[in-house]
Scaffold this active site. Structure first.
Site, mmCIF file in Angstrom:
data_model
loop_
_atom_site.group_PDB
_atom_site.id
_atom_site.type_symbol
_atom_site.label_atom_id
_atom_site.label_comp_id
_atom_site.label_asym_id
_atom_site.label_seq_id
_atom_site.Cartn_x
_atom_site.Cartn_y
_atom_site.Cartn_z
ATOM 1 N N TYR A 37 0.831 -1.207 0.000
ATOM 2 C CA TYR A 37 0.000 0.000 0.000
ATOM 3 C C TYR A 37 0.860 1.251 0.000
ATOM 4 C CZ TYR A 37 0.767 0.989 5.001
ATOM 5 O OH TYR A 37 1.329 1.316 6.209
ATOM 6 N N LYS A 153 6.532 -1.574 2.159
ATOM 7 C CA LYS A 153 5.279 -1.023 2.708
ATOM 8 C C LYS A 153 4.153 -2.017 2.418
ATOM 9 C CE LYS A 153 3.076 3.488 3.294
ATOM 10 N NZ LYS A 153 3.162 3.557 4.751
ATOM 11 N N GLU A 185 11.926 2.956 14.312
ATOM 12 C CA GLU A 185 10.925 3.927 13.840
ATOM 13 C C GLU A 185 9.723 3.815 14.751
ATOM 14 O OE1 GLU A 185 9.307 2.961 9.932
ATOM 15 O OE2 GLU A 185 9.841 0.862 10.199
ATOM 16 N N LEU A 209 11.029 1.671 7.435
ATOM 17 C CA LEU A 209 10.400 2.134 6.196
ATOM 18 C C LEU A 209 11.089 3.415 5.717
ATOM 19 C CD1 LEU A 209 7.865 1.437 4.365
ATOM 20 C CD2 LEU A 209 6.936 3.537 5.330
HETATM 21 N N1 PDD Z 1 2.527 5.303 7.587
HETATM 22 N N2 PDD Z 1 7.200 4.093 9.142
HETATM 23 C C1 PDD Z 1 6.046 3.387 9.145
HETATM 24 C C2 PDD Z 1 6.040 2.039 9.788
HETATM 25 C C3 PDD Z 1 4.884 3.927 8.551
HETATM 26 O O1 PDD Z 1 3.746 3.208 8.538
HETATM 27 C C4 PDD Z 1 4.934 5.231 7.986
HETATM 28 C C5 PDD Z 1 3.745 5.870 7.324
HETATM 29 C C6 PDD Z 1 6.152 5.925 8.009
HETATM 30 C C7 PDD Z 1 6.300 7.305 7.390
HETATM 31 O O2 PDD Z 1 6.348 7.249 5.998
HETATM 32 P P1 PDD Z 1 5.858 8.457 5.074
HETATM 33 O O3 PDD Z 1 6.612 9.661 5.510
HETATM 34 O O4 PDD Z 1 6.196 8.034 3.710
HETATM 35 O O5 PDD Z 1 4.363 8.624 5.310
HETATM 36 C C8 PDD Z 1 7.259 5.325 8.588
HETATM 37 C C9 PDD Z 1 1.370 5.690 6.820
HETATM 38 C C10 PDD Z 1 1.050 7.136 6.861
HETATM 39 C C11 PDD Z 1 0.219 4.772 7.191
HETATM 40 O O6 PDD Z 1 0.490 3.593 7.351
HETATM 41 O O7 PDD Z 1 -0.919 5.231 7.261
#
Ligand code: PDD
Length: 291
Positions: A37, A153, A185, A209
């Site tokens: 996703y 992801k 993270e 991630l």
């Molecule tokens: N989540 N690490 C994890 C485990 C995440 O699920 C996310 C983002 C991030 C930050 O990534 P980015 O800056 O590309 O949004 C880091 C999204 C927002 C979600 O699962 O809804």
């Protein structure tokens, strides 16, 4: 339409109302969490870093040995159509691809004749209220129980779900994941710390991630000539940091002001978090809203 999902949604080549969008209960996303996703923020009806999000989608699909069901240009036109038809100017676009639905249950990949499932929808972008941002949020630390490809992801998010729920049960906004004594993270965010004016960021490895917001933060720190080091951060450094931030496409930059019940630094959002938040807003407002 629900208040959170705009009609129409996109499913397997068609735009249709959410209420009419159905998939098989044998879908491998449902049976195995076998899918990927993306979450893409949209400001003033412009998708933020769309190329980077679609590249990460491609990398994740490659990581789970799946072909991309749509060429990048087609993904872009799906995203643009969702943005155009949704009722909000600022949005969050969700994309999901799974390995589709076979007519039986078998862990191994289905035959090539089974088409993948591709789903996408627009939601309103829910931003952090100013009063929450001004106070910062509470977080806990938990052991990182995820697998060893956290750079992908994927929709198999059970360990993240359980970690985040532990945080929610304790009245906290995020759970920080610690593996072998090092900060990786958050359950749904990247984490930065500040110590003696230096910004520290964990490196992109298979255990984190590669956040799109993370990249923006590093770019802004460099642009503004801030001292910055990308390296592993141990638990003691996390606990004695002057500032701790969480970052994500939907949270942007949010200061964590208590960790496991103890104040971070002064217990208030630090000056660096405030500066970075302002640079991020300026960047958004110039590049996105007026660009
Ligand atoms: N989540 N690490 C994890 C485990 C995440 O699920 C996310 C983002 C991030 C930050 O990534 P980015 O800056 O590309 O949004 C880091 C999204 C927002 C979600 O699962 O809804």
């Amino acid at each position: 339409m629900t208040p959170y999902v705009a009609d129409p949604v996109y499913l397997n080549g068609r735009f249709l109302p959410l209420a009419e969008a159905g998939i098989s209960p044998l879908d491998r996303g449902f049976l195995y969490g076998d899918g990927v996703y993306e979450v893409i923020p949209v400001y003033s009806r412009r998708a933020f870093r769309l190329d980077e999000h679609l590249q990460r989608l491609q990398a994740t699909l490659g990581g789970i040995l799946m072909a991309n069901p749509l060429p990048i240009e087609e993904w872009k036109s799906v995203v643009h159509k969702l943005i155009e038809t949704a009722p909000w100017d600022d949005q969050s676009i969700y994309l999901q691809v799974t390995r589709g639905a076979d007519d039986k249950r078998d862990h191994a990949f289905p035959p090539a004749s089974v088409p993948p499932t591709a789903f996408a929808f627009a939601s309103p972008l829910i931003t952090t209220p100013a009063e929450v941002r001004a106070k910062g949020v509470a977080a806990i630390t938990v052991p990182d129980l995820r697998w060893s490809r956290c750079d992908l992801k994927v929709v198999s998010l059970l360990a993240n779900v359980l970690a985040r729920q532990q945080a929610v049960d304790q009245g906290c906004a995020e759970a920080l994941l610690i593996r072998d004594g090092y900060l990786k993270e958050g359950a749904a965010s990247n984490i930065f710390i500040v110590k003696d004016g230096m910004l520290l960021a964990p490196p992109k490895t298979h255990l984190m991630l590669p956040g799109i917001t993370y990249d923006v933060i590093l770019e802004l720190a460099e642009q503004h000539k801030q001292p910055l080091v990308v390296r592993e951060i141990n638990e003691m450094e996390l606990r004695t940091a002057d500032e701790v931030w969480m970052t994500s496409s939907t949270k942007e930059i949010l200061a964590i002001t208590t960790l496991d019940g103890n104040p971070v630094g002064t217990g208030k959002p630090g000056p660096y978090a405030e500066k970075m938040w302002q640079w991020y807003q300026d960047f958004k407002n110039t590049v996105m809203r007026k660009g």
